[in-house]
Structure formats: C-alpha cells, structure tokens
Motif scaffolding. Sequence first.
Motif, PDB file in Angstrom:
ATOM      1  N   UNK A  44       0.649  -1.302   0.125  1.00 33.91           N
ATOM      2  CA  UNK A  44      -0.232   0.005  -0.138  1.00 33.91           C
ATOM      3  C   UNK A  44       0.849   1.081   0.008  1.00 33.91           C
ATOM      4  N   UNK A  45       2.112   1.156   0.958  1.00 31.95           N
ATOM      5  CA  UNK A  45       2.988   2.331   0.918  1.00 31.95           C
ATOM      6  C   UNK A  45       3.597   2.559  -0.557  1.00 31.95           C
ATOM      7  N   UNK A  46       4.031   1.714  -1.067  1.00 30.98           N
ATOM      8  CA  UNK A  46       4.454   1.765  -2.623  1.00 30.98           C
ATOM      9  C   UNK A  46       3.233   2.242  -3.630  1.00 30.98           C
ATOM     10  N   UNK A  57       1.567   6.885  -6.976  1.00 34.33           N
ATOM     11  CA  UNK A  57       0.649   7.824  -7.191  1.00 34.33           C
ATOM     12  C   UNK A  57       1.043   9.188  -6.971  1.00 34.33           C
ATOM     13  N   UNK A  58       1.723   9.366  -5.971  1.00 36.43           N
ATOM     14  CA  UNK A  58       2.398  10.945  -5.668  1.00 36.43           C
ATOM     15  C   UNK A  58       3.421  11.110  -6.737  1.00 36.43           C
ATOM     16  N   UNK A  59       4.220  10.128  -6.984  1.00 33.83           N
ATOM     17  CA  UNK A  59       5.195  10.593  -8.193  1.00 33.83           C
ATOM     18  C   UNK A  59       4.522  10.717  -9.664  1.00 33.83           C
ATOM     19  N   UNK A 118       1.761  17.534 -12.253  1.00 36.78           N
ATOM     20  CA  UNK A 118       1.606  19.173 -12.099  1.00 36.78           C
ATOM     21  C   UNK A 118       2.815  19.771 -12.742  1.00 36.78           C
ATOM     22  N   UNK A 119       3.931  19.186 -12.915  1.00 43.92           N
ATOM     23  CA  UNK A 119       5.265  19.788 -13.607  1.00 43.92           C
ATOM     24  C   UNK A 119       5.013  19.740 -15.054  1.00 43.92           C
ATOM     25  N   UNK A 164      -3.852  14.162   3.431  1.00 46.98           N
ATOM     26  CA  UNK A 164      -3.909  13.004   4.388  1.00 46.98           C
ATOM     27  C   UNK A 164      -3.721  11.601   3.897  1.00 46.98           C
ATOM     28  N   UNK A 165      -3.676  11.509   2.681  1.00 39.85           N
ATOM     29  CA  UNK A 165      -3.393  10.004   2.060  1.00 39.85           C
ATOM     30  C   UNK A 165      -2.142   9.917   1.415  1.00 39.85           C
ATOM     31  N   UNK A 166      -1.458  10.979   1.294  1.00 42.63           N
ATOM     32  CA  UNK A 166      -0.178  11.105   0.889  1.00 42.63           C
ATOM     33  C   UNK A 166      -0.025  10.951  -0.815  1.00 42.63           C
ATOM     34  N   UNK A 167      -0.929  11.409  -1.476  1.00 38.70           N
ATOM     35  CA  UNK A 167      -0.935  11.285  -2.673  1.00 38.70           C
ATOM     36  C   UNK A 167      -0.600  12.451  -3.544  1.00 38.70           C
TER      37      UNK A 167
END
Length: 110
Positions: free
Chosen positions: A3-5, A10-12, A18-19, A58-61
Amino acid sequence: MTEDDHTAAIAVLNDACRAEPGALWVLTPGVQALPKADQAKAVAAVSDFADFSEANDPHGERDFGAFEVGGERLFWKIDYYDLDLCMASPDPADPAITKRVLTLMLAQEY
C-alpha cells in the motif's frame, strides 16, 4: 506492491502531472477571468507547490493544494480517469490505464 508503494507511485505521477506542460489541466471560469499575469502565477504556483502536510494531504498522494495569488484563494486537485475520460481509473498508480486531470479553481468555485 505494498500500500505504501502504491501511494508513493501515485504521488510521483501526481508530481509529474503538476510539472508537465502537456498534462491535461482544466482552468475554471473563475481562473480564466483572472488577469493573465495572475493566471500565469497560479499555474506556476501549482507546478511549484510543495506545501504538503497531513492537513491537506492525508492520504499522501499529493493530489490537492491551496494557495493565494493576487488576493484570491485558489485550489487545485487531481482526479483519476480511465483513458477515455469516462469513468474513474481502476488503478491511479498505473499510468497505462490512467489519465490524470488537474483542475485549477478559485476556492469559491469548489
């Protein structure tokens, strides 16, 4: 994939959205009505946004942010769709099946 991976992937991908100048961004009517200089500042603020915290992420995404430009409060958010932009993506961590849409809006348009 843990789940962390999954969340990290998703965050990456969200950071890249955005960029990336070619990403699909939607500017709401309120943002479009801002002076062009403020629109440019707002787009740059989204691209440069790094003020993520437990309160706004809160979800780190890294899929939401808020900031001010020209005295206006703005929000941006990223939504995950299938490649046809018809339904939600079944897996936002998989760019082969996910199209990201970033919406930039005035806070009052939320």
